[in-house]
Write an enzyme that holds these catalytic residues in place. Structure first.
Site, PDB file in Angstrom:
ATOM      1  N   GLU A  42      14.237   0.268  -1.845  1.00  0.00           N
ATOM      2  CA  GLU A  42      13.647  -0.984  -2.345  1.00  0.00           C
ATOM      3  C   GLU A  42      13.169  -0.813  -3.787  1.00  0.00           C
ATOM      4  O   GLU A  42      13.336  -1.697  -4.627  1.00  0.00           O
ATOM      5  CB  GLU A  42      12.490  -1.412  -1.441  1.00  0.00           C
ATOM      6  CG  GLU A  42      12.991  -1.887  -0.085  1.00  0.00           C
ATOM      7  CD  GLU A  42      11.865  -2.349   0.809  1.00  0.00           C
ATOM      8  OE1 GLU A  42      11.603  -3.553   0.853  1.00  0.00           O
ATOM      9  OE2 GLU A  42      11.253  -1.488   1.463  1.00  0.00           O
TER      10      GLU A  42
ATOM     11  N   GLU B 135      14.326   0.325   8.151  1.00  0.00           N
ATOM     12  CA  GLU B 135      13.040  -0.167   8.688  1.00  0.00           C
ATOM     13  C   GLU B 135      13.155  -0.813  10.059  1.00  0.00           C
ATOM     14  O   GLU B 135      12.266  -0.641  10.896  1.00  0.00           O
ATOM     15  CB  GLU B 135      12.408  -1.173   7.710  1.00  0.00           C
ATOM     16  CG  GLU B 135      11.826  -0.543   6.455  1.00  0.00           C
ATOM     17  CD  GLU B 135      12.829  -0.404   5.325  1.00  0.00           C
ATOM     18  OE1 GLU B 135      14.050  -0.496   5.590  1.00  0.00           O
ATOM     19  OE2 GLU B 135      12.409  -0.201   4.177  1.00  0.00           O
TER      20      GLU B 135
ATOM     21  N   GLY C   5      11.596   2.269   1.499  1.00  0.00           N
ATOM     22  CA  GLY C   5      10.910   1.949   0.251  1.00  0.00           C
ATOM     23  C   GLY C   5      11.579   2.589  -0.965  1.00  0.00           C
ATOM     24  O   GLY C   5      11.525   2.038  -2.072  1.00  0.00           O
TER      25      GLY C   5
ATOM     26  N   ALA D 261       8.584   5.230   3.338  1.00  0.00           N
ATOM     27  CA  ALA D 261       7.116   5.135   3.409  1.00  0.00           C
ATOM     28  C   ALA D 261       6.581   6.298   4.246  1.00  0.00           C
ATOM     29  O   ALA D 261       7.342   7.053   4.835  1.00  0.00           O
ATOM     30  CB  ALA D 261       6.730   3.809   4.036  1.00  0.00           C
TER      31      ALA D 261
END
Ligand code: NAI
Length: 707
Positions: free
Chosen positions: A121, A143, A118, A72
């Protein structure tokens, strides 16, 4: 061809939709909020095209070599200050990735390079994951290192795909896996060779497009067993205990990520996503998260803080002194495949140093799953010698001989006589003056300090010392060398103790005073471990060596005066002959590499010498931390570092100062400088002038905001 946002390029070729992430003017792709919006629109388009039969497979890839998606956008995360907004951002992101997962046609992802947070993910929402077998491919969910948890469905999909234990390992450690490891645990389905990765990935996707059917996957029996309620309960209990023992509850993201991941397995996906988003929202606004993000940004910034000057390329290096530090530093060069000549006074010492460096390389090889050839090519970079023949070919020499000015000056003069004019000489001295080392040399400008920390292969900080005559080019070369060796460099002025050892000296001196007033080894170590330090002061004294600490104290007194004078009890401890871990006995007892509990003899000495009133645990902790803050302020006043950020980076990287507190000076700001000054004055009244607030502290209202 459609282009929703500049970072996303989409085209359809023979029924294959190809979505390429390619952020303009950047080496990395990020999942910014704009990119996520663009992705949402594109996925709607792909859904419709799939329904019409025009797209039979979607391939997701990156247009950048060595980077798939780095994660991110940290600055967006830093700006989040409202829990509901953060929760909503997570929910929206989850919905977009659900849309990807629910495509009626297969989604294939081609991962070449960094695939983190991300990025991973998103990959987990695809049906088939291809990875490039090059070492630059790294997959991970880091994270929790930023004080949050994967908020795009990672805590829900990971355990369902790779099993609970493997998922927890990824999420709670934040570690990055290479492609082979990722394949082993089932995180990727197929490895492809780097030489033809892009073409091969396209071929695999075309194969899927010919059939247009999603692959059916069955979970192994082992994974299904891990899903059972009793197994989940046990895994959660054991992991929670280990996490709390390691972090003492200072990192709220870890227990929450654990609970969300484990409980998510027992819930419907929808409920599990809801819990994940709520936890994300809760964590994203915690002070711990903000501090960890600040630390991330500080360290990124430090590596880019290149001093002015032309850095010379480093093709060959030499290390003189093959002891504890020299062997470790030689390994760092070999690790980066820079040929390095290792010199000591006789053959056995040279060989001992080389063996130690080889051992370290072997361990690194095991961790990074290098091939035999990769290990061999690095080991063969190490060459031993008892003299300086060949020095006319090296670009940098790191001097790591014993800490004596007379020896170092002789060695540096000898080195200089052999080197070509523009080669650099860097001293690893921890306390001696680099400016003094420069005296009487032909070219003093080429000499600087490169202060590595022990053990060099683990400690990320290097203090780059500018002596009185060090040239800009030398400083830039040394800085770049540190970066090349994988370290975070901080440029410092040539004053005793530089940054880290000067602050540690203040801290450890205060620990001595606390022993003097009756605190025990366990009490003092407990206090600072609870604060978040990796080890307490007694353990640190043992690690550094009590004899070395006594010498450093003297240097500090000579440089800065009486505030560094050790408490009398430290002299008594030293008089017993203990030296710390290296001698097997210090505040603790040791057997080989194992610690065997507190040293009873020293405990007795402490008890017998104690005088005055024993402070409370909270006063003890406050005194040690305030001593550090006060000295740090003096360091800024003396211009030893260029910025408050550099000082915080140095403390985190050089001492393990708890990252969740954001750094020593950020922590001082959180306390409030007027409070810091008030408490220092309180202790100065009680305990004497060593607590007098530093002049700079009285002038500032905050370290970080210029006021
Ligand atoms: P060490 O005693 O383990 O190694 C020093 C080596 O230098 C020995 O192998 C010795 O034979 C060799 N040596 C002595 N005179 C020499 C000469 N004329 N030519 C070539 N080699 C010579 O010492 P250590 O701990 O590795 O320290 C080296 C330097 O690193 C010192 O300046 C020390 O202050 C600094 N340092 C040490 C740290 C530590 O924790 N040990 C941390 C950071 C810096």
């Amino acid at each position: 061809m459609t282009q929703a946002v500049p970072d996303l390029v989409y085209e359809v070729r023979d029924g294959l939709g190809i979505l390429t992430f390619d952020r303009p003017d950047s080496k990395v792709n990020l999942l910014t909020s704009t990119v996520m919006l663009g992705l949402d629109q594109l996925l709607t388009e792909v859904h419709e095209a799939a329904r019409r039969g025009e797209v039979r497979t979607l391939l997701i890839r990156s247009g950048k070599q060595g980077n798939f998606i780095a994660g991110a956008d940290i600055s967006e995360l830093a700006a989040l200050d409202d829990r509901d907004t953060a929760t909503e951002i997570s929910r929206r992101g989850q919905e977009i990735l659900m849309k990807l997962e629910q495509l009626p046609v297969p989604a294939i992802v081609a991962i070449d390079g960094t695939c983190l947070g991300g990025g991973l993910e998103l990959s987990l929402a695809c049906d088939h994951r291809l990875a490039c077998d090059h070492p630059r491919t790294r997959l991970g969910l880091p994270e929790t290192r930023l004080g949050i948890l994967p908020g795009l469905g990672g805590t829900v999909r990971a355990p369902r795909l790779i099993g609970l234990r493997a998922a927890l390992d990824l999420i709670l450690s934040g570690k990055q896996l290479d492609a082979q490891r990722a394949r082993k645990i089932g995180l990727v389905h197929q490895l492809l060779p780097s030489a033809s990765f892009a073409e091969d990935a396209l071929k695999v996707a075309q194969g899927f497009a010919r059939i247009g059917k999603k692959p059916l996957r069955r979970r192994s029996l082992l994974l299904r067993l891990e899903d059972s309620a009793p197994a989940r309960w046990l895994i959660q209990r054991l992991t929670r205990r280990a996490v709390l023992a390691r972090t003492r509850g200072h990192y709220p993201a870890l227990p929450l990520a654990l609970d969300v991941t484990v409980s998510g397995l027992g819930l419907s996906s929808e409920k599990a996503y809801q819990r994940e988003a709520a936890a994300f929202g809760k964590l994203a606004v915690t002070p711990e998260c903000k501090n960890l993000i600040a630390v991330f940004q500080l360290t990124e910034g430090a590596r880019k803080n290149v001093p002015a000057g032309n850095a010379a390329p480093i093709r060959r290096a030499a290390v003189v002194g093959a002891g504890v530090m020299g062997a470790g530093i030689a390994e760092l060069f070999a690790y980066q495949t820079v040929p390095v000549q290792v010199v000591d006074i006789d053959e056995p010492r040279v060989q001992a140093g080389i063996s130690r460096a080889r051992e370290l390389l072997k361990k690194a090889a095991a961790r990074a799953s290098w091939s035999e050839e990769e290990l061999r090519s690095r080991s063969s970079c190490l060459r031993g010698a008892t003299g300086y023949d060949g020095f006319e070919r090296v670009d940098i020499v790191v001097e790591a001989v014993v800490e004596r000015m007379d020896v170092k000056r002789k060695v540096v003069a000898q080195i200089e006589s052999k080197l070509l004019p523009d080669a650099t000489i860097a001293s690893n001295t921890s306390a001696l003056s680099v400016s003094e080392l420069q005296e009487n040399l032909e070219q003093p400008g080429r000499v600087c300090g490169l202060h590595f920390f022990n053990p060099p292969h683990r400690m990320p900080l290097v203090e780059v010392v500018r002596g009185a005559l060090t040239s800009d080019d030398t400083l830039a070369t040394a800085f770049n060398t540190a970066i090349r060796l994988g370290k975070t460099p901080v440029v410092v002025k040539d004053l005793p103790g530089f940054v880290v050892n000067r602050i540690l000296a203040a801290y450890l001196t205060e620990a001595g005073h606390l022993f003097q007033s009756g605190m025990t080894v366990q009490q003092l170590d407990g206090v600072m471990q609870n604060f978040g330090m990796p080890v307490g002061p007694a353990r640190l004294l043992d690690e550094i060596g009590l004899d070395v600490v006594a010498e450093v104290s003297q240097t500090m007194i000579n440089g800065y005066g009486e505030r560094f004078r050790p408490a009398p009890v430290m002299g008594r401890v030293l008089a017993t002959g203990v030296t710390g871990r290296k001698g097997g006995r210090g505040f603790y007892e040791y057997e080989g590499s194992k610690s065997r509990g507190v040293n009873k003899q020293i405990e007795r000495v402490l008890r017998e010498t104690a005088s005055g009133e024993k402070p409370s645990a909270s006063d003890a902790g406050e005194r040690m931390v305030l001593s550090m803050i006060n000295e740090a302020s003096r360091i800024l006043d003396d211009g030893v570092v260029g910025s408050v950020e550099s000082l915080d980076v140095a403390m985190i990287m050089g001492t393990g100062f708890p990252p969740f507190r954001g750094g020593l000076l950020r922590y001082a700001d959180a306390l409030g400088l007027s409070h810091v000054v008030e408490r220092l004055r309180h202790f100065a009244g009680q305990l004497g002038p060593r607590f007098e607030p530093a002049p700079g502290l009285l002038q500032r209202r905050s370290f970080y905001t210029a006021e």
